[in-house]
Every structure is written in structure tokens, then in C-alpha cells.
Write a protein that holds these residues in place. Structure first.
Motif, PDB file in Angstrom:
ATOM      1  N   ALA A  68       0.948  -0.929  -0.120  1.00  0.00           N
ATOM      2  CA  ALA A  68      -0.004   0.079  -0.055  1.00  0.00           C
ATOM      3  C   ALA A  68       1.007   1.394   0.149  1.00  0.00           C
ATOM      4  CB  ALA A  68      -0.899   0.038   1.253  1.00  0.00           C
ATOM      5  N   SER A  69       0.300   2.250  -0.674  1.00  0.00           N
ATOM      6  CA  SER A  69       1.206   3.609  -0.626  1.00  0.00           C
ATOM      7  C   SER A  69       0.838   4.079   0.526  1.00  0.00           C
ATOM      8  CB  SER A  69       0.679   4.255  -1.823  1.00  0.00           C
ATOM      9  OG  SER A  69      -0.747   4.975  -1.702  1.00  0.00           O
ATOM     10  N   SER A  70       1.688   5.355   0.883  1.00  0.00           N
ATOM     11  CA  SER A  70       1.705   6.150   1.894  1.00  0.00           C
ATOM     12  C   SER A  70       0.352   6.938   2.056  1.00  0.00           C
ATOM     13  CB  SER A  70       2.916   6.972   2.043  1.00  0.00           C
ATOM     14  OG  SER A  70       3.129   7.948   0.850  1.00  0.00           O
ATOM     15  N   SER A  71      -0.452   6.654   0.894  1.00  0.00           N
ATOM     16  CA  SER A  71      -1.493   7.709   0.856  1.00  0.00           C
ATOM     17  C   SER A  71      -2.770   7.235   1.677  1.00  0.00           C
ATOM     18  CB  SER A  71      -2.022   7.842  -0.565  1.00  0.00           C
ATOM     19  OG  SER A  71      -2.427   6.798  -1.031  1.00  0.00           O
ATOM     20  N   TYR A  72      -2.477   5.823   2.098  1.00  0.00           N
ATOM     21  CA  TYR A  72      -3.611   5.033   2.603  1.00  0.00           C
ATOM     22  C   TYR A  72      -3.069   5.252   4.059  1.00  0.00           C
ATOM     23  CZ  TYR A  72      -5.366   2.587  -1.357  1.00  0.00           C
ATOM     24  OH  TYR A  72      -5.630   2.066  -2.477  1.00  0.00           O
ATOM     25  N   SER A  73      -4.284   5.508   4.979  1.00  0.00           N
ATOM     26  CA  SER A  73      -3.931   5.588   6.619  1.00  0.00           C
ATOM     27  C   SER A  73      -3.583   4.203   7.026  1.00  0.00           C
ATOM     28  CB  SER A  73      -5.099   6.369   7.071  1.00  0.00           C
ATOM     29  OG  SER A  73      -6.457   5.603   7.212  1.00  0.00           O
ATOM     30  N   SER A  74      -2.878   4.450   8.079  1.00  0.00           N
ATOM     31  CA  SER A  74      -2.517   3.104   8.757  1.00  0.00           C
ATOM     32  C   SER A  74      -3.696   2.558   9.701  1.00  0.00           C
ATOM     33  CB  SER A  74      -1.292   3.208   9.728  1.00  0.00           C
ATOM     34  OG  SER A  74      -1.565   4.244  10.538  1.00  0.00           O
ATOM     35  N   GLY A  75      -4.544   3.515  10.006  1.00  0.00           N
ATOM     36  CA  GLY A  75      -5.717   3.134  10.798  1.00  0.00           C
ATOM     37  C   GLY A  75      -6.831   2.473   9.951  1.00  0.00           C
ATOM     38  N   ILE A  76      -6.852   2.421   8.807  1.00  0.00           N
ATOM     39  CA  ILE A  76      -7.746   1.534   7.977  1.00  0.00           C
ATOM     40  C   ILE A  76      -7.112   0.215   7.955  1.00  0.00           C
ATOM     41  CG2 ILE A  76      -8.347   0.966   5.463  1.00  0.00           C
ATOM     42  CD1 ILE A  76      -8.619   4.018   5.254  1.00  0.00           C
ATOM     43  N   ASP A  77      -5.707   0.115   7.788  1.00  0.00           N
ATOM     44  CA  ASP A  77      -5.084  -1.229   7.699  1.00  0.00           C
ATOM     45  C   ASP A  77      -5.217  -1.945   9.087  1.00  0.00           C
ATOM     46  OD1 ASP A  77      -4.134  -0.825   5.236  1.00  0.00           O
ATOM     47  OD2 ASP A  77      -2.133  -0.201   5.690  1.00  0.00           O
ATOM     48  N   GLU A  78      -5.054  -1.120  10.341  1.00  0.00           N
ATOM     49  CA  GLU A  78      -5.059  -1.527  11.551  1.00  0.00           C
ATOM     50  C   GLU A  78      -6.661  -2.042  11.976  1.00  0.00           C
ATOM     51  OE1 GLU A  78      -3.147  -2.014  14.057  1.00  0.00           O
ATOM     52  OE2 GLU A  78      -1.336  -1.519  12.772  1.00  0.00           O
ATOM     53  N   HIS A  79      -7.531  -1.362  11.255  1.00  0.00           N
ATOM     54  CA  HIS A  79      -8.936  -1.741  11.330  1.00  0.00           C
ATOM     55  C   HIS A  79      -9.187  -2.997  10.989  1.00  0.00           C
ATOM     56  CE1 HIS A  79     -13.332  -1.421  12.033  1.00  0.00           C
ATOM     57  NE2 HIS A  79     -13.502  -1.612  10.497  1.00  0.00           N
ATOM     58  N   ASP A  80      -8.473  -3.106   9.463  1.00  0.00           N
ATOM     59  CA  ASP A  80      -8.946  -4.491   8.814  1.00  0.00           C
ATOM     60  C   ASP A  80      -8.094  -5.594   9.766  1.00  0.00           C
ATOM     61  OD1 ASP A  80     -10.279  -3.303   7.000  1.00  0.00           O
ATOM     62  OD2 ASP A  80      -8.653  -3.025   5.515  1.00  0.00           O
ATOM     63  N   ASN A  81      -6.872  -5.425  10.075  1.00  0.00           N
ATOM     64  CA  ASN A  81      -6.279  -6.142  10.654  1.00  0.00           C
ATOM     65  C   ASN A  81      -6.915  -6.781  12.247  1.00  0.00           C
ATOM     66  OD1 ASN A  81      -4.196  -6.527   9.193  1.00  0.00           O
ATOM     67  ND2 ASN A  81      -2.793  -5.053  10.169  1.00  0.00           N
ATOM     68  N   ASP A  82      -7.511  -5.796  12.701  1.00  0.00           N
ATOM     69  CA  ASP A  82      -8.494  -6.018  13.978  1.00  0.00           C
ATOM     70  C   ASP A  82      -9.471  -6.973  13.654  1.00  0.00           C
ATOM     71  OD1 ASP A  82      -6.434  -4.889  15.448  1.00  0.00           O
ATOM     72  OD2 ASP A  82      -7.801  -2.897  15.661  1.00  0.00           O
ATOM     73  N   LYS A  83     -10.223  -6.599  12.680  1.00  0.00           N
ATOM     74  CA  LYS A  83     -11.265  -7.582  12.102  1.00  0.00           C
ATOM     75  C   LYS A  83     -10.879  -8.969  11.705  1.00  0.00           C
ATOM     76  CE  LYS A  83     -14.173  -5.439   9.017  1.00  0.00           C
ATOM     77  NZ  LYS A  83     -14.579  -4.992   7.753  1.00  0.00           N
ATOM     78  N   ALA A  84      -9.831  -8.984  11.159  1.00  0.00           N
ATOM     79  CA  ALA A  84      -9.128 -10.572  10.703  1.00  0.00           C
ATOM     80  C   ALA A  84      -8.828 -11.291  11.842  1.00  0.00           C
ATOM     81  CB  ALA A  84      -8.036 -10.087   9.777  1.00  0.00           C
TER      82      ALA A  84
END
Length: 125
Positions: A28-44
Motif C-alpha cells: 500500500a502506498s503512503s496515501s492510505y492511512s494506517s488506521g484502515i490497515d489496523e482496522h482491517d487487521n483487527d477485524k481479521a
């Protein structure tokens, strides 16, 4: 030649956002926020936890079922052993009865009465 340059330029512009494309994955590029990635990881992770809890309950239920079947089979085996002992004793008694000639005649008489009783029962019915 200019077509190749334009093609390369457009390809580069298209994949500028992704680092390490040729290494086998898209990052992922730096334009994506890390919060979205953390949220996806938490859901997984939550999904994996739910699955692990479900599998733990399922294996516990399977274990209980296996234990109950083992107890049932043990009781059944003990009953079969007891039946085998009773049957062997009965067979020994039959052998002793059939060894004597007079006892053989009595057994033949009793057997014929039993057979005639069943024949009459089925004829009357």
C-alpha cells in the motif's frame, strides 16, 4: 520510439503508488492511512478468534462424544463376555444331556413337541 517512452511513462505513472511490485506483492502506498490497515487487521484477528473458539468447542464436543461411545462399547463388551460365559455353560449342559441315549430320546420328544406347537400355531393363526 516515442510510443515506447509514452508507454513506459504511463506504466510508471500507473504503478507509482506501489513499491515492490516486482518482488511479488503489492504494498500500500503512503496515501492510505494506517488506521484502515489496523482496522482491517483487527477485524481479521477477531474473525480468527471466533473461528478458534468455535473449533475449540467443536473439538470438545467431539471428545465428549468419543468418550461416551467408548463407555458404551466397554459396557457392550462386558455384556458380550458375560453372554459368552452363559452360552458356553449351556452348551456344556447340552453336551452332557446328549451323551446318554435316554436323554437323547427325551430331547427328541421335547423338540418334536416344540416344532408341532409352532406348526399348529401358524396353522391356526
Amino acid at each position: 520510439m516515442s510510443y515506447r517512452r509514452e508507454h513506459r511513462a504511463s506504466k510508471g505513472a500507473l504503478f507509482d503508488e506501489y513499491d515492490g511490485l516486482e518482488e511479488g506483492g503489492l504494498k500500500a502506498s503512503s496515501s492510505y492511512s494506517s488506521g484502515i490497515d489496523e482496522h482491517d487487521n483487527d477485524k481479521a484477528i477477531d474473525g480468527l478468534k471466533e473461528r478458534a473458539v468455535f473449533l475449540k468447542r467443536l473439538t470438545g464436543d467431539i471428545h465428549e462424544e468419543v468418550e461416551s461411545h467408548n463407555r458404551l462399547l466397554d459396557r457392550m463388551g462386558n455384556s458380550m463376555d458375560a453372554s459368552r460365559g452363559i452360552m458356553s455353560g449351556t452348551m456344556d449342559r447340552f453336551k452332557m444331556v446328549f451323551e446318554k441315549k435316554s436323554n437323547q430320546r427325551i430331547c427328541t420328544l421335547v423338540g418334536s413337541f416344540v416344532v408341532s406347537f409352532f406348526v399348529l400355531y401358524y396353522l391356526i393363526r
